[in-house]
Design an enzyme around this catalytic site. Structure first.
Site, short mmCIF file in Angstrom:
data_model
loop_
_atom_site.label_atom_id
_atom_site.label_comp_id
_atom_site.label_asym_id
_atom_site.label_seq_id
_atom_site.Cartn_x
_atom_site.Cartn_y
_atom_site.Cartn_z
CB THR A 12 47.40 28.47 21.93
OG1 THR A 12 48.05 29.50 22.65
CG2 THR A 12 47.58 27.17 22.68
CG ASP A 56 52.09 34.46 21.13
OD1 ASP A 56 52.35 33.52 21.88
OD2 ASP A 56 51.35 35.41 21.46
CB SER A 57 47.41 36.86 18.97
OG SER A 57 47.09 36.81 20.33
CB SER A 58 51.81 38.70 22.36
OG SER A 58 51.06 37.87 23.21
CG ASP A 89 47.76 36.06 24.74
OD1 ASP A 89 46.99 35.43 25.47
OD2 ASP A 89 49.00 35.86 24.72
CD GLN A 274 41.17 52.70 36.39
OE1 GLN A 274 41.26 52.07 37.44
NE2 GLN A 274 41.86 53.81 36.18
CB CYS A 275 33.79 49.61 36.15
SG CYS A 275 34.02 50.45 37.70
N1 ASP Z 1 49.86 33.57 23.34
C1 ASP Z 1 48.82 32.93 22.56
C2 ASP Z 1 48.38 33.89 21.46
O1 ASP Z 1 47.64 34.79 21.74
C3 ASP Z 1 47.67 32.55 23.44
C4 ASP Z 1 46.54 31.84 22.74
O2 ASP Z 1 46.55 31.60 21.56
O3 ASP Z 1 45.56 31.51 23.41
O4 ASP Z 1 48.78 33.74 20.34
#
Ligand code: ASP
Length: 339
Positions: A12, A56-58, A89, A274-275
């Site tokens: 972002t 985008d890091s996804s 992300d 999961q905690c």
């Molecule tokens: N979707 C964006 C990413 O991870 C979110 C961010 O940068 O905060 O690239």
């Protein structure tokens, strides 16, 4: 003069709105520098390496981790520190992965990004980036103050392999529920020296073989036998089992039987909770005693992000299964603590 290498991967921080679709997409580095004239006032020599494509890091992938680690290895002697601009992300995964890949790190590798693009009026990007650079440059008696892979976000510095992305909308996106902050930025940059790792004088060793043959088994009440069996018999070498509380699972015979079968087939089962706060304690309850007896490995208080990347790193290390099991339960880079 202090030399810092900025490694720009996307996220972002440098995004602009696509006029056709209205969605945010990564843009080039000039987009960042044009919006932060303060960078010129820093007394450092800044060099930028932009990845291509910016993502985008996804869309992050172990191949890109290998690229970042390789770049740091190549440029290690030339720079005092490294700042990685990255989407938030999957930033915790990248920070964890790099911590394992960069053994004997003696210089800061600070990951940062932002929740709002740098050209937005209320952006958090400028502060994050400027302070990340100052942390990467910070020295005491000629030695880097934070010789670790870390994440700087919203006035806080965290150990990378302890972070989780906790909040998708607020500026304080990250937490380290099981480890103190490494620093806080207010009027002063206050380092928590006790919490920061002290490096040995051993040369940097970069590991660039990440084996992705892992699977995840996240437990929930009512989980069916077929689902559990599908995960445990999938084409993988290790399974991260996300369990209840302090590492507990169902004691139903079919469930225990399937776990045992997977272990007998040579698979590693790593138990993390999961905690978000606290640690796995195999054998504390009757519902985890059998796990311990059959050879399930304790992940102690490791985050999911650390568990995934540590397994990829260890499975790619060429160690024997026994050594991997032993190293999983060992604190390698400050990623876990045992009571
Ligand atoms: N979707 C964006 C990413 O991870 C979110 C961010 O940068 O905060 O690239």
């Amino acid at each position: 003069m202090t030399n810092i290498l900025i490694i720009y991967t996307g996220g972002t921080i440098g995004m602009i709105t696509d006029p056709e679709t209205g969605t945010l997409m990564p843009f080039n580095f000039e987009q960042i520098t044009d919006n932060v004239p303060e960078l010129k006032r820093l007394d450092y020599k800044l060099t930028v390496h932009s990845f291509d494509p910016l993502i985008d890091s996804s869309n992050m992938d172990p191949e890109i981790w290998i690229g970042i680690a390789g770049l740091i290895e190549k440029e290690y002697d030339k720079y005092d520190g490294f700042v990685v601009l990255h989407g938030s992300d999957t930033m915790a995964f990248t920070a964890s992965a790099l911590s394992f890949m960069l053994e004997n790190l003696q210089k800061p590798v600070v990951l940062t990004g932002s929740q709002l693009p740098i050209n937005e009026i209320r952006t958090d990007a400028k502060e994050n980036m400027i302070t990340a650079l100052q942390i990467a440059a910070a020295k005491h008696n000629g030695e880097s103050i934070v010789p670790e892979v870390c994440i700087y976000f919203d006035y806080q510095l965290f150990r990378g392999n302890r972070t989780i992305k906790y909040n998708s909308t607020n500026f304080d996106a990250f937490r380290t529920p099981n480890y103190p902050k490494l620093a806080e930025a207010g009027v002063y940059l206050k380092f928590n020296h006790k919490a920061i790792r002290t490096p040995g004088q051993v040369p940097l060793k970069v590991h660039s073989n990440m084996n992705r043959a892992i699977a995840i088994l996240k437990l929930y009440p009512g989980m069916g036998c077929q689902v559990v069996e599908a995960v445990l018999t999938s084409d993988c070498e290790a399974i991260i089992m996300e369990t209840f509380g302090s590492g507990n699972t169902s004691t139903k015979p079919w469930f225990i039987g399937l776990l045992r079968k997977a272990i007998n087939a040579g698979k590693i089962i790593l138990d993390i909770s999961q905690c978000k706060v606290g640690s796995v304690e195999l054998g504390r309850y009757q519902t985890s005693k059998e796990l311990k007896d059959m050879g399930v490995v304790s992940g102690y208080d490791m985050s999911f992000e650390a568990a995934v990347t540590k397994l990829m790193f260890l499975l790619g290390s060429g160690n024997s299964k026994e050594e991997i099991v032993n190293l999983l339960e060992t604190d390698l880079r400050g990623e876990l603590s045992k009571q």
